[in-house]
Design an enzyme around this catalytic site. Structure first.
Site, PDB file in Angstrom:
ATOM      1  N   ASP A   1     111.652  71.228  40.877  1.00 45.02           N
ATOM      2  CA  ASP A   1     111.710  70.273  42.084  1.00 45.02           C
ATOM      3  C   ASP A   1     111.087  71.017  43.248  1.00 45.02           C
ATOM      4  O   ASP A   1     111.194  72.030  43.375  1.00 45.02           O
ATOM      5  CB  ASP A   1     113.241  70.177  42.040  1.00 45.02           C
ATOM      6  CG  ASP A   1     113.736  69.215  41.055  1.00 45.02           C
ATOM      7  OD1 ASP A   1     113.368  68.069  41.065  1.00 45.02           O
ATOM      8  OD2 ASP A   1     114.610  69.678  40.623  1.00 45.02           O
TER       9      ASP A   1
ATOM     10  N   ASP B   1     116.425  61.631  35.878  1.00 48.32           N
ATOM     11  CA  ASP B   1     116.741  62.787  36.646  1.00 48.32           C
ATOM     12  C   ASP B   1     117.971  62.721  37.607  1.00 48.32           C
ATOM     13  O   ASP B   1     118.152  61.559  38.341  1.00 48.32           O
ATOM     14  CB  ASP B   1     115.792  62.846  37.538  1.00 48.32           C
ATOM     15  CG  ASP B   1     115.753  64.381  38.284  1.00 48.32           C
ATOM     16  OD1 ASP B   1     116.887  65.032  37.802  1.00 48.32           O
ATOM     17  OD2 ASP B   1     114.839  64.554  39.023  1.00 48.32           O
TER      18      ASP B   1
HETATM   19  C1  DX5 Z   1     116.629  66.885  41.864  1.00 51.19           C
HETATM   20  C2  DX5 Z   1     117.076  67.639  40.393  1.00 51.19           C
HETATM   21  C3  DX5 Z   1     118.293  67.625  40.119  1.00 51.19           C
HETATM   22  C4  DX5 Z   1     118.931  68.530  39.321  1.00 51.19           C
HETATM   23  C5  DX5 Z   1     119.519  67.869  37.836  1.00 51.19           C
HETATM   24  O1  DX5 Z   1     115.479  66.072  41.498  1.00 51.19           O
HETATM   25  O2  DX5 Z   1     116.367  67.408  39.419  1.00 51.19           O
HETATM   26  O3  DX5 Z   1     118.785  66.167  39.916  1.00 51.19           O
HETATM   27  O4  DX5 Z   1     118.352  69.469  38.762  1.00 51.19           O
HETATM   28  O5  DX5 Z   1     120.604  68.462  37.738  1.00 51.19           O
HETATM   29  P1  DX5 Z   1     121.917  67.908  37.638  1.00 51.19           P
HETATM   30  O6  DX5 Z   1     122.261  66.590  38.365  1.00 51.19           O
HETATM   31  O7  DX5 Z   1     122.722  68.009  36.136  1.00 51.19           O
HETATM   32  O8  DX5 Z   1     122.997  69.117  38.573  1.00 51.19           O
HETATM   33 ZN    ZN Z   2     113.933  66.480  39.875  1.00 47.49          ZN
END
Ligand code: DX5
Ligand code: ZN
Length: 221
Positions: free
Chosen positions: A35, A176
């Site tokens: 990210d 995601d």
């Molecule tokens: C943002 C990230 C988050 C995160 C996903 O684009 O990709 O959405 O790492 O993990 P969660 O929602 O499970 O914490």
């Molecule tokens: Zn992401």
């Protein structure tokens, strides 16, 4: 096609990123989700371009799945060394010149994906089907890990799957945001192919990563 994992590196142990990357690669995981945020399109900063570029040096089989949450994403392509084998997702909401941006990703030999935020209607993607290899549906608001799933996300995933299938194209559908142990199976049933696994699943305290990967692979197979 089987479901594939894309563990989210921003949720991993930031003091041991090389180890985390190598471990996932050795486990045969398909993608690593990287990210990038500009603190403007979203109010946060996570992995930087230098780290995203450096990750290439340690990866053997695992492919980079780069999710750019930034205005003018093309500004960062060189610094991330985007090229063959990479998935690169850019946001529909963040690009004024989407046509050129998607074309530039393709020109570099990477796979362009179009990312849509929770408030964006699924139908916007259809204009871009000729230019992309996949769609990334955000099921939380972009910017932060650890959020609850946005209401209506399953319906949205199914709607995107339907639009893709009706087009006759073989585009991948990536999900995601809050891809949890409880919900990933239902996301698979809605038609998702790639699962971004973060703090809601693989990166929960106390889990053995290799056991967690195996369990998740089984849930989304
Ligand atoms: C943002 C990230 C988050 C995160 C996903 O684009 O990709 O959405 O790492 O993990 P969660 O929602 O499970 O914490
Ligand atoms: Zn992401």
């Amino acid at each position: 096609m089987r479901g594939m994992l894309s563990p989210s590196l921003m949720c991993a142990d930031v003091l041991n990123l090389e180890h985390e990357l190598t471990l996932l690669d050795d486990l045969g995981v398909d993608y690593i989700h990287l990210d990038f945020m500009d603190n403007r399109f979203v109010p946060n900063i996570t992995l930087d371009t230098g780290l995203i570029k450096a990750s290439k040096k340690v990866l053997k089989n695992m492919k980079r799945d780069i999710h750019i949450m930034a205005f003018e994403p093309e500004r960062y392509f060189d610094r991330m060394d985007i090229g063959k084998g990479d998935i690169v997702s850019v946001h529909y909401e963040a690009c004024e010149n989407l046509d050129e941006v998607l074309g530039e990703i393709r020109r570099r030999g990477a796979s362009p994906f179009l990312a849509i935020s929770p408030d964006t209607k699924p139908e916007v993607i259809t204009d871009w089907f000729e230019k992309i290899d996949g769609v990334l549906v955000m099921t939380v608001y972009p910017g932060f890990a650890g959020q609850p799933i946005v209401e209506g996300s399953f319906e949205k995933l199914s709607a995107v799957r339907r639009l893709i299938d009706e087009s006759g194209k073989e585009l991948l559908l990536e999900v995601d945001g809050h891809v949890s142990w409880d919900l990933c199976k239902r996301m698979r049933e809605c038609g998702a192919d790639i699962f971004v696994a973060g703090s809601s699943s693989l990166y929960q305290a106390g889990l053995d990563l290799s056991e967690a990967v195996e369990r998740m692979n089984d849930l989304v197979k």
